[in-house]
Structures are given as structure tokens and as C-alpha cells.
Design an enzyme around this catalytic site. Sequence first.
Site, short mmCIF file in Angstrom:
data_model
loop_
_atom_site.label_atom_id
_atom_site.label_comp_id
_atom_site.label_asym_id
_atom_site.label_seq_id
_atom_site.Cartn_x
_atom_site.Cartn_y
_atom_site.Cartn_z
N TYR A 1 0.82 -1.22 0.00
CA TYR A 1 0.00 0.00 0.00
C TYR A 1 0.86 1.27 0.00
O TYR A 1 0.91 2.02 -0.99
CB TYR A 1 -0.93 -0.04 1.21
CG TYR A 1 -1.74 1.20 1.49
CD1 TYR A 1 -2.27 1.97 0.46
CD2 TYR A 1 -1.99 1.59 2.79
CE1 TYR A 1 -3.03 3.10 0.72
CE2 TYR A 1 -2.75 2.71 3.08
CZ TYR A 1 -3.26 3.47 2.05
OH TYR A 1 -4.00 4.58 2.33
N VAL A 2 1.55 1.52 1.09
CA VAL A 2 2.33 2.76 1.19
C VAL A 2 3.52 2.72 0.24
O VAL A 2 3.85 3.72 -0.41
CB VAL A 2 2.80 2.98 2.64
CG1 VAL A 2 3.65 4.24 2.73
CG2 VAL A 2 1.61 3.09 3.59
N ASP B 1 13.21 -11.67 -1.18
CA ASP B 1 13.35 -11.25 0.20
C ASP B 1 13.96 -9.86 0.29
O ASP B 1 14.90 -9.52 -0.44
CB ASP B 1 14.23 -12.26 0.93
CG ASP B 1 14.58 -11.84 2.33
OD1 ASP B 1 13.73 -11.99 3.22
OD2 ASP B 1 15.71 -11.32 2.53
N TYR C 1 4.69 -6.27 17.48
CA TYR C 1 4.90 -5.47 16.27
C TYR C 1 5.61 -4.17 16.60
O TYR C 1 6.65 -3.83 16.00
CB TYR C 1 3.56 -5.20 15.59
CG TYR C 1 3.62 -4.12 14.53
CD1 TYR C 1 4.41 -4.28 13.40
CD2 TYR C 1 2.90 -2.93 14.68
CE1 TYR C 1 4.48 -3.28 12.43
CE2 TYR C 1 2.96 -1.94 13.72
CZ TYR C 1 3.76 -2.12 12.60
OH TYR C 1 3.83 -1.13 11.66
N ASP D 1 -6.23 -0.39 24.06
CA ASP D 1 -6.61 0.68 23.14
C ASP D 1 -6.71 2.01 23.90
O ASP D 1 -7.63 2.21 24.69
CB ASP D 1 -7.98 0.38 22.50
CG ASP D 1 -7.86 -0.31 21.16
OD1 ASP D 1 -6.72 -0.55 20.73
OD2 ASP D 1 -8.90 -0.59 20.54
#
Length: 322
Positions: free
Chosen positions: A13-14, A53, A140, A281
Amino acid sequence: MALKLIVTGGAGYVGSVCTARLLEAGHEVVVVDDLSTGHADAVPDGARFVEGDAAEATASLLGEGFDGVLHFAAKSLVGESMTDPAKYWHGNVITSIRLLDAMRDHGTPRLVFSSTAATYGEPESSPIKETSPTRPTNTYGASKLAIDHAITSYARAHGLAAVSLRYFNVAGAYGSYGERHTTETHLIPLVLQVASGNREDVKIFGDDYPTDDGTAVRDYIHVVDLADAHLLALQHAVAGEHRVYNLGNGTGFSVQQVIETCREVTGHPIPAAVAPRRAGDPAVLVASSDRAREELGWKPERADLTGIVADAWRFAQERRNA
């Protein structure tokens, strides 16, 4: 000055939007992507494409002589990072270390790294500055922070000119380039899936936050504004230094505001169902991008939420009708 660049993850996407903007600016671009989450048809015309990769394929290319690398390739699902952490320590951290080694060995002078607001975890205050404590709450975010630390070491030791850009919530689309995630976790495309008939409703995780309408507030940045920051980062990178910049529009929009904007743009009622809050959150996540504005001369030109949603909706409709 035209540069010869490698973009890892340039079929995503980016990465695809950034590649398109780099080509438009006159740079020569080679995209490296293993297509595990990217799409070959998302690689912009004019870019050379090498499937492989991020570290191994890039290492084999660097001997051709490059002015820099923009490193987007990464595993990025928060939930998965907690259930399969090895995938993130290997896929993100070890891959990036191997990439840094290859750049050192070939004397490649510039690196722009795709980092994340997840490095901050739950903030003590808002808006979040680059000086805010980094206490990631998931693997992450921890993997991205580890890479940032490694980049700092390599920049100091080997004269690398490096910039990390910490994204907040990226949205919108650019021409034929937009979000096409197999596993979608981002709010705007999830809401638009309801309008497209691919989802019955959208879940609001918590409506009892201490915000104006009770729903969580997040900072949304248009993907083109984000991509343009990468071009500026290339220009302003300084040998031997690793600079970190937050990228957001500096304005928060609540989950309810996003849903209402999607309803207005699509003309669809978009049913919403309230669900319990998700653990970890925060109520508000908004970026301070003052440093990027001052040092890079960057400012978001597409900060209007309606415009961001309209671009994402146009892209979704075009993909649906293709």
C-alpha cells in the site's frame, strides 16, 4: 537531484504510492517485494521489479550502486505479532539487520525506514512527540522500535544518513494505488467494506471513552502526504545521524466521526454495533508533527477527513468494478 533508489515492500500500500511519487519526481526506482502481502500489479509503471526477500534481494542489487534504500517491507498485524512473535522478530528485525549489513558493505549512503506510532504504546500525553517515552504494548511495535535502535547504532558507527518515519493512521488512495490487505484491520477500509456490501456492520470497540462522543480518537494521514514526507526525508538525511519524525495530520477524529463521514461520502447507512473496548486501546492517539514541519519543511496538504475517505471510496469502487 535524481537518485537511484531501492524500495523494499514497493508492491504494498504505502510502498506503491511512495514509488509512484518517487518516479514522478524523476528518481530511478527498483522495487523489491516478496509478494507475501503485496501485489505485482501495484508496482508502478517505470519501476524495475525484483521479486524476493527484502534483505537478500536488496543485498544482491546494491553492488550496482544505489543512492539509498526506502525500507517498507515488514510484517504488520498487531494481533498476529502477539500469537506468532517469531515471525516478527525474524521477519522485521533480523531482515532489517541483514539489510543494514548489506548497505554498510556496499557503502549505500541513505536509509528511510517505515516505523510506526506503535513504538510509543499507550501515551502519557497527547499530542505525541518524538521525545515521548517508547513503551510498545505489542510485539509489532517492539520489533519496529528494535530496528530504530539498530539504525541509530549503524548511523553513528558507519556514517549512514538515516531517517525513521513513525506513521499514525494512514488512509486514502492515489490513482490506482490503495489499500488491498487480505487481512484488513484499518478502520476506514473496514467501514467502506460495509458500504460495498462485503460486511454487515462495523464494530465500535468502546463508546465510553473520555472523548466528546465516547469513541476512541485517532490521527489520520493521507497516504500521499505520507509518501511526500519520504521524498523530503531523502533530501534532509544527514550522514552519521538517525533522525526520527512522527507523521500525522495533528488532528484527531473519533471512530464515530469516521463512520459518519463514510456515510456521507458513500450514501450508505453503514450499520454500526458497539462492542467492548479492546485491551490496550488508548482513548486518544494524535501525533505532534512539529519536528517534521520544522526540519523537513513537510506539512499535510490533504488533512480533510472527507477527502481522505472519498479517495479511499473511489479506489474501492474502481477495484470492485474492474
